[in-house]
Design a protein around this motif. Sequence first.
Motif, PDB file in Angstrom:
ATOM      1  N   ASP A 248       9.481   6.371   5.485  1.00 31.65           N
ATOM      2  CA  ASP A 248       8.297   5.863   6.185  1.00 31.65           C
ATOM      3  C   ASP A 248       8.744   4.883   7.271  1.00 31.65           C
ATOM      4  O   ASP A 248       9.139   3.753   6.967  1.00 31.65           O
ATOM      5  CB  ASP A 248       7.347   5.178   5.194  1.00 31.65           C
ATOM      6  N   GLN A 249       8.671   5.309   8.519  1.00 26.99           N
ATOM      7  CA  GLN A 249       9.203   4.499   9.609  1.00 26.99           C
ATOM      8  C   GLN A 249       8.457   3.186   9.784  1.00 26.99           C
ATOM      9  O   GLN A 249       9.052   2.162  10.121  1.00 26.99           O
ATOM     10  CB  GLN A 249       9.186   5.293  10.921  1.00 26.99           C
ATOM     11  N   ASP A 250       7.149   3.190   9.568  1.00 27.90           N
ATOM     12  CA  ASP A 250       6.370   1.952   9.699  1.00 27.90           C
ATOM     13  C   ASP A 250       6.821   0.922   8.660  1.00 27.90           C
ATOM     14  O   ASP A 250       6.954  -0.272   8.968  1.00 27.90           O
ATOM     15  CB  ASP A 250       4.872   2.243   9.536  1.00 27.90           C
ATOM     16  N   GLU A 253      10.308  -0.427   9.637  1.00 24.78           N
ATOM     17  CA  GLU A 253      10.251  -1.371  10.763  1.00 24.78           C
ATOM     18  C   GLU A 253       9.751  -2.734  10.305  1.00 24.78           C
ATOM     19  O   GLU A 253      10.277  -3.771  10.728  1.00 24.78           O
ATOM     20  CB  GLU A 253       9.366  -0.796  11.871  1.00 24.78           C
ATOM     21  N   GLU A 254       8.736  -2.750   9.436  1.00 25.75           N
ATOM     22  CA  GLU A 254       8.255  -4.025   8.902  1.00 25.75           C
ATOM     23  C   GLU A 254       9.322  -4.677   8.028  1.00 25.75           C
ATOM     24  O   GLU A 254       9.542  -5.897   8.083  1.00 25.75           O
ATOM     25  CB  GLU A 254       6.970  -3.818   8.102  1.00 25.75           C
TER      26      GLU A 254
END
Length: 385
Positions: A248-250, A253-254
């Motif tokens: 999950d890229q989101d 990133e977080e």
Amino acid sequence: MFSNNDINFEALKRKAYNGRWATLEEGIIPLTAADPDFRTAHEIEQGIIEYLKDGYLSYGPFSGLPEFKKSVADHFNKEKHGTFSPENILAVNSAAQGMFLIASYVLNPGDEAIILDPVDFLFKKSVETAGGKVMLCPVNTITGDIDFEKLVSLINPKTKLISICNPHNPLGKVYSKEVLIKIAEIASAHDLWVMSDEIWSDIIYDNKDFHTYSSVSEKAKRKSFTVYGFSKSFGIAGLRIGAVLCNDQDILEEFTEKSNFNSTIEGVSTLSQIAGSVALEKAKPWYKNFLAHLQSNRNLAFELLSCSEIVNPNLPEATFVLFPKIQNGMSSDQFAQHVLTQGKVAIVPGSERWFGKGAEGHIRICFSTSQEILEEGINRIITSF
């Protein structure tokens, strides 16, 4: 390639710390920390030298060099049924640091995390450092099977994380796709995070298939992190290089933002990343020979220990450690101390400090050395009684 003649004992006595050659008195054989006695692959040495030749050691991207990310993603996709893109990879300075960062990201003080028992002490330490509370899920020390009934019973509103070790240290168990799907179903039903420590996933015997956790189902991809490192399969622990993987890229990133891998506060040595990338791209022939040597050593250690009456050995499916059960009534600490003083061999006791409550009554023996050293060490253990 992996005989006594290939070991530089003088170098080990200068450089091999963490309970190994550099920390022990002369004449003691260390079968302790899971770190190979052999020099790293020539390709890795040359890769570092080539990178240094132009004399530039500039900043790299804070989240990792593109070639490092690509090599890790490709490795997981080809060898472990992964579905990662290079953007799904974050370079960290060890698998251990990855575990700490994940616990810190997922847990608030007072939150609970379920870990296996027994398992490497870093799982407990990571949770407690993040202010979380550890809940122990028993694992059968003979079969490696997880007590799923107990696992489900531990879940409550405070539970936020399930952490698994696959392949399992110290039991050497490789969890099947079906078992991982079951973990994903439980995690999804209770909206829990899952962390899968897969640092041992390159050291698997008998051509057994391995599935990285997030590959087994769509539910497994949700709210999950995978941890990977190079110290076991390529003997570069001192370079401090590992990776956190997340489909999950989101989320990644977080996670990268909250872990401070978006500035010069964090980030990993470019030299270490080059070593990791070269390891996966060019040092596979060395690694395959090393794996064949380890499988031979595993069989030898099991055979020698099976002939004794002081322990009952396991035959690990993976890792380069055995976790025999003590048969002579001694505690783990007593056994390890006896072997150290009487046999001049250092081993790791299966005490709560190192592996949790479920480890008592066992010892851990590392066999990533030469056949000569391993045979001498085990014979010393047996004849010390």
